[in-house]
Design a protein around this motif. Structure first.
Motif, PDB file in Angstrom:
ATOM      1  N   GLU A 253      14.657  45.281  -6.695  1.00  0.00           N
ATOM      2  CA  GLU A 253      14.820  46.281  -7.739  1.00  0.00           C
ATOM      3  C   GLU A 253      15.342  47.602  -7.190  1.00  0.00           C
ATOM      4  OE1 GLU A 253      11.003  45.618  -9.969  1.00  0.00           O
ATOM      5  OE2 GLU A 253      11.868  47.152 -11.275  1.00  0.00           O
ATOM      6  N   LEU A 254      16.196  48.248  -7.955  1.00  0.00           N
ATOM      7  CA  LEU A 254      16.681  49.587  -7.607  1.00  0.00           C
ATOM      8  C   LEU A 254      16.453  50.503  -8.793  1.00  0.00           C
ATOM      9  CD1 LEU A 254      20.312  48.750  -6.376  1.00  0.00           C
ATOM     10  CD2 LEU A 254      18.304  49.103  -4.938  1.00  0.00           C
ATOM     11  N   SER A 255      16.328  51.808  -8.499  1.00  0.00           N
ATOM     12  CA  SER A 255      16.329  52.807  -9.571  1.00  0.00           C
ATOM     13  C   SER A 255      17.596  53.627  -9.399  1.00  0.00           C
ATOM     14  CB  SER A 255      15.135  53.761  -9.435  1.00  0.00           C
ATOM     15  OG  SER A 255      13.913  53.069  -9.480  1.00  0.00           O
ATOM     16  N   VAL A 256      18.475  53.538 -10.383  1.00  0.00           N
ATOM     17  CA  VAL A 256      19.738  54.277 -10.296  1.00  0.00           C
ATOM     18  C   VAL A 256      19.763  55.306 -11.424  1.00  0.00           C
ATOM     19  CG1 VAL A 256      22.251  54.070 -10.377  1.00  0.00           C
ATOM     20  CG2 VAL A 256      20.892  52.292  -9.275  1.00  0.00           C
ATOM     21  N   PHE A 257      20.181  56.521 -11.086  1.00  0.00           N
ATOM     22  CA  PHE A 257      20.170  57.613 -12.061  1.00  0.00           C
ATOM     23  C   PHE A 257      21.573  58.160 -12.236  1.00  0.00           C
ATOM     24  CE2 PHE A 257      16.108  57.252 -10.076  1.00  0.00           C
ATOM     25  CZ  PHE A 257      15.236  57.284 -11.147  1.00  0.00           C
ATOM     26  N   ALA A 258      22.012  58.234 -13.491  1.00  0.00           N
ATOM     27  CA  ALA A 258      23.298  58.862 -13.785  1.00  0.00           C
ATOM     28  C   ALA A 258      23.025  60.082 -14.645  1.00  0.00           C
ATOM     29  CB  ALA A 258      24.207  57.885 -14.519  1.00  0.00           C
ATOM     30  N   ILE A 259      23.502  61.230 -14.166  1.00  0.00           N
ATOM     31  CA  ILE A 259      23.406  62.445 -14.984  1.00  0.00           C
ATOM     32  C   ILE A 259      24.628  62.438 -15.895  1.00  0.00           C
ATOM     33  CG2 ILE A 259      23.314  64.980 -14.947  1.00  0.00           C
ATOM     34  CD1 ILE A 259      21.002  63.862 -13.434  1.00  0.00           C
ATOM     35  N   CYS A 260      24.389  62.541 -17.204  1.00  0.00           N
ATOM     36  CA  CYS A 260      25.478  62.338 -18.166  1.00  0.00           C
ATOM     37  C   CYS A 260      25.624  63.561 -19.079  1.00  0.00           C
ATOM     38  CB  CYS A 260      25.158  61.142 -19.059  1.00  0.00           C
ATOM     39  SG  CYS A 260      24.750  59.644 -18.134  1.00  0.00           S
ATOM     40  N   ASP A 261      26.863  63.819 -19.501  1.00  0.00           N
ATOM     41  CA  ASP A 261      27.064  64.936 -20.445  1.00  0.00           C
ATOM     42  C   ASP A 261      27.630  64.438 -21.772  1.00  0.00           C
ATOM     43  OD1 ASP A 261      29.735  64.410 -20.029  1.00  0.00           O
ATOM     44  OD2 ASP A 261      30.262  66.439 -19.392  1.00  0.00           O
ATOM     45  N   GLY A 262      27.479  63.149 -22.033  1.00  0.00           N
ATOM     46  CA  GLY A 262      28.016  62.572 -23.271  1.00  0.00           C
ATOM     47  C   GLY A 262      29.251  61.745 -22.968  1.00  0.00           C
ATOM     48  N   LYS A 263      30.063  62.221 -22.014  1.00  0.00           N
ATOM     49  CA  LYS A 263      31.322  61.522 -21.665  1.00  0.00           C
ATOM     50  C   LYS A 263      31.383  61.222 -20.176  1.00  0.00           C
ATOM     51  CE  LYS A 263      35.053  62.856 -24.774  1.00  0.00           C
ATOM     52  NZ  LYS A 263      34.296  63.499 -25.873  1.00  0.00           N
ATOM     53  N   ASP A 264      31.143  62.259 -19.374  1.00  0.00           N
ATOM     54  CA  ASP A 264      31.259  62.120 -17.928  1.00  0.00           C
ATOM     55  C   ASP A 264      29.876  61.954 -17.304  1.00  0.00           C
ATOM     56  OD1 ASP A 264      34.151  62.407 -17.528  1.00  0.00           O
ATOM     57  OD2 ASP A 264      33.798  64.365 -18.465  1.00  0.00           O
ATOM     58  N   PHE A 265      29.887  61.505 -16.034  1.00  0.00           N
ATOM     59  CA  PHE A 265      28.595  61.276 -15.388  1.00  0.00           C
ATOM     60  C   PHE A 265      28.701  61.464 -13.888  1.00  0.00           C
ATOM     61  CE2 PHE A 265      30.860  57.283 -15.495  1.00  0.00           C
ATOM     62  CZ  PHE A 265      30.612  56.705 -14.264  1.00  0.00           C
ATOM     63  N   VAL A 266      27.552  61.727 -13.273  1.00  0.00           N
ATOM     64  CA  VAL A 266      27.434  61.811 -11.814  1.00  0.00           C
ATOM     65  C   VAL A 266      26.301  60.869 -11.428  1.00  0.00           C
ATOM     66  CG1 VAL A 266      26.747  63.300  -9.880  1.00  0.00           C
ATOM     67  CG2 VAL A 266      28.094  64.258 -11.752  1.00  0.00           C
ATOM     68  N   VAL A 267      26.563  59.944 -10.496  1.00  0.00           N
ATOM     69  CA  VAL A 267      25.518  59.006 -10.069  1.00  0.00           C
ATOM     70  C   VAL A 267      24.799  59.582  -8.850  1.00  0.00           C
ATOM     71  CG1 VAL A 267      25.050  56.662  -9.253  1.00  0.00           C
ATOM     72  CG2 VAL A 267      26.845  57.057 -10.949  1.00  0.00           C
ATOM     73  N   LEU A 268      23.493  59.600  -8.890  1.00  0.00           N
ATOM     74  CA  LEU A 268      22.702  60.122  -7.767  1.00  0.00           C
ATOM     75  C   LEU A 268      22.485  58.992  -6.748  1.00  0.00           C
ATOM     76  CD1 LEU A 268      19.996  62.233  -9.651  1.00  0.00           C
ATOM     77  CD2 LEU A 268      22.354  62.810  -9.126  1.00  0.00           C
ATOM     78  N   PRO A 269      22.106  59.346  -5.509  1.00  0.00           N
ATOM     79  CA  PRO A 269      21.842  58.294  -4.513  1.00  0.00           C
ATOM     80  C   PRO A 269      20.793  57.311  -5.042  1.00  0.00           C
ATOM     81  CG  PRO A 269      21.780  60.480  -3.499  1.00  0.00           C
ATOM     82  CD  PRO A 269      21.882  60.708  -4.974  1.00  0.00           C
TER      83      PRO A 269
END
Ligand code: AMP
Ligand code: GLY
Length: 426
Positions: free
Chosen positions: A190-206
């Motif tokens: 299992e992994l926990s993946v986090f994407a910070i999103c603004d509705g359209k664009d996103f940044v994936v955290l480590p």
């Protein structure tokens, strides 16, 4: 910038720590915060969303960040946005991705995002029929929010039928369980993946890995999480690419098309099966304790990340992470996760070791401050010891050195956090 953080846990405390070292941030508020967050900012005890928005307006607060899922599912973002206030988190409609497992599974199916084969139903007969087609283990999930307890991994068809029956009758989880998801068991890591999103664009955290079981070797009952680390070497560029293309992009596009663009943190619970990332679940907030390791890895200002996501301008942000590792070990109270424990005073030894002073810290969670200023363990998960380092081995060593300097009656922690990654580093 003045910032309000909604929530009371170690997750919210760690967001506070990241904002505290950000030059752009002047004053921090926590609603309600905990017994230690008053050293980072001001704790306020307002829970009504409109009253909180009044407080934000009258105190010149520029940004509100919501930690837990409860207020998101209850629509805090809608209340704030209707009043023109910048708030980081998804709308009530978008928060259904966490609030209803049926909504989430049907959404994944509509947008061809890989997930375990399932049915959703409120009929025991339908559940039995599907269970008869599956081999054990079989996974039975209550539809609604159950504080992380609504998932049963049944070891036989009979056990799965019993769990389905108890949920559907309302006996095990009340209304949250009167509709259920039955799905196939996925065997992988299992992994926990986090994407910070603004509705359209996103940044994936480590990518991070959590440890949900209470005891070493993943034994004992499920908990909210007993420790985590990031980045995990169990993920590679190929998995990140698949997550971008097959999961995050179709999800953001689908949410926008369905009229509920997703803003905030998309927490992707991933099972990697034979190198393929399959989605177990979505949450609409940071994981706790994953957030406590991710925040100190953030090199660029935290206020930029959160503010630009909240106002739909992530494209203009340049987000960087330290080339380091973080390991977090949860210290829980005596009777966690079964029942609440008696308050116990927390004693922290003087930190004399240079590495601990510089590269380890505490994120406080279930703590209260006594009248005499002393700190007491009053919650289930009391605090998280976070170590940073150039390798997981080093970060792990520092986290555990710090653990050794903290004492309260009945303290319990796992001693094997990050074991899968440590085996790879050996
Ligand atoms: P969830 O709340 O859906 O993430 O489920 C809680 C935990 O149950 C997950 O973190 C997994 O460890 C486990 N789990 C959930 N669904 C499955 C599945 N289909 N196969 C294997 N394990 C699962
Ligand atoms: N650590 C897992 C969660 O926050 O749900």
């Amino acid at each position: 910038m003045n910032v309000l953080i909604v929530g009371a846990g170690g997750r919210e405390y760690s967001i506070g720590l990241a904002l505290k070292k950000d030059d752009a941030v002047e004053k921090l508020y926590f609603a309600p915060g905990n017994g230690a967050s008053d050293t980072l900012g001001e704790n306020i005890s307002i829970s009504d969303f409109n009253e909180l928005a009044d407080f934000v307006e009258s105190n010149g607060i520029d940004l509100t960040i919501v930690g837990p899922e409860g207020p998101l599912v209850d629509g805090i973002v809608d209340t704030f946005q209707a009043r023109g206030l910048a708030i980081f988190g998804p709308s009530k409609a978008a928060a259904q991705l966490e609030g209803s497992k049926i909504f989430m599974k049907n959404f994944l199916a509509r947008h061809s995002v890989p997930t375990a084969a399932y049915i959703e139903t409120d009929s025991l007969e339908k559940a039995y029929k599907f269970i008869n087609t599956l081999q054990a283990p079989i996974v039975v999930k209550a539809d609604g929010l159950c504080g992380g307890k609504g998932v049963i991994i049944a070891q036989s068809q009979d056990e799965a039928k019993k769990a389905a029956g108890e949920m559907l009758s309302g006996n095990s989880f009340g209304d949250a369980g009167t509709s259920i998801v039955v799905e196939e068991f996925l065997d992988g890591y299992e992994l926990s993946v986090f994407a910070i999103c603004d509705g359209k664009d996103f940044v994936v955290l480590p990518a991070a890995q959590d440890h949900k079981k209470l005891l070493n070797d993943d034994q004992g009952p499920n908990t909210g999480g007993m420790g985590a680390y990031a980045p995990t070497p169990l993920v590679n560029d190929e998995i990140y690419r698949k997550l971008d293309e097959r999961v995050i992009k179709p999800t953001l596009k689908g949410m926008e098309e369905e009229g509920m663009p997703f803003t905030g943190v998309l927490f992707i619970g991933v099972m990697v099966v034979n190198g393929e990332p399959i989605i177990l679940e979505y949450n609409v907030r940071f994981g706790d304790p994953e957030c406590e390791e991710l925040m100190p890895l953030l090199k660029s200002p935290a206020s930029e990340l959160f503010y630009k996501a909240a106002v739909g301008d992530l494209k203009s942000a340049s987000i960087e992470f330290y080339d380091k590792y973080a390991v977090g070990v949860v210290m829980a109270s005596k009777d966690y996760p079964y029942k609440s424990s008696q308050a116990a005073e927390i004693i922290i030894d003087d930190i004399v070791h240079d590495n601990i002073e510089a590269d380890a810290h505490i994120s406080f969670a279930g703590v209260s401050r006594g009248d005499d200023g002393k700190l007491f363990a009053t919650g289930g998960r009391v605090l998280v010891c976070v170590g940073m380092g150039d390798s997981i081995t080093q970060a792990h060593e520092r986290a555990y050195m710090l653990c050794g300097q903290i004492h309260f009656i009945g303290k319990q922690c796992r001693t094997d956090i990050a074991y899968q990654a440590l085996q790879l580093e050996e």
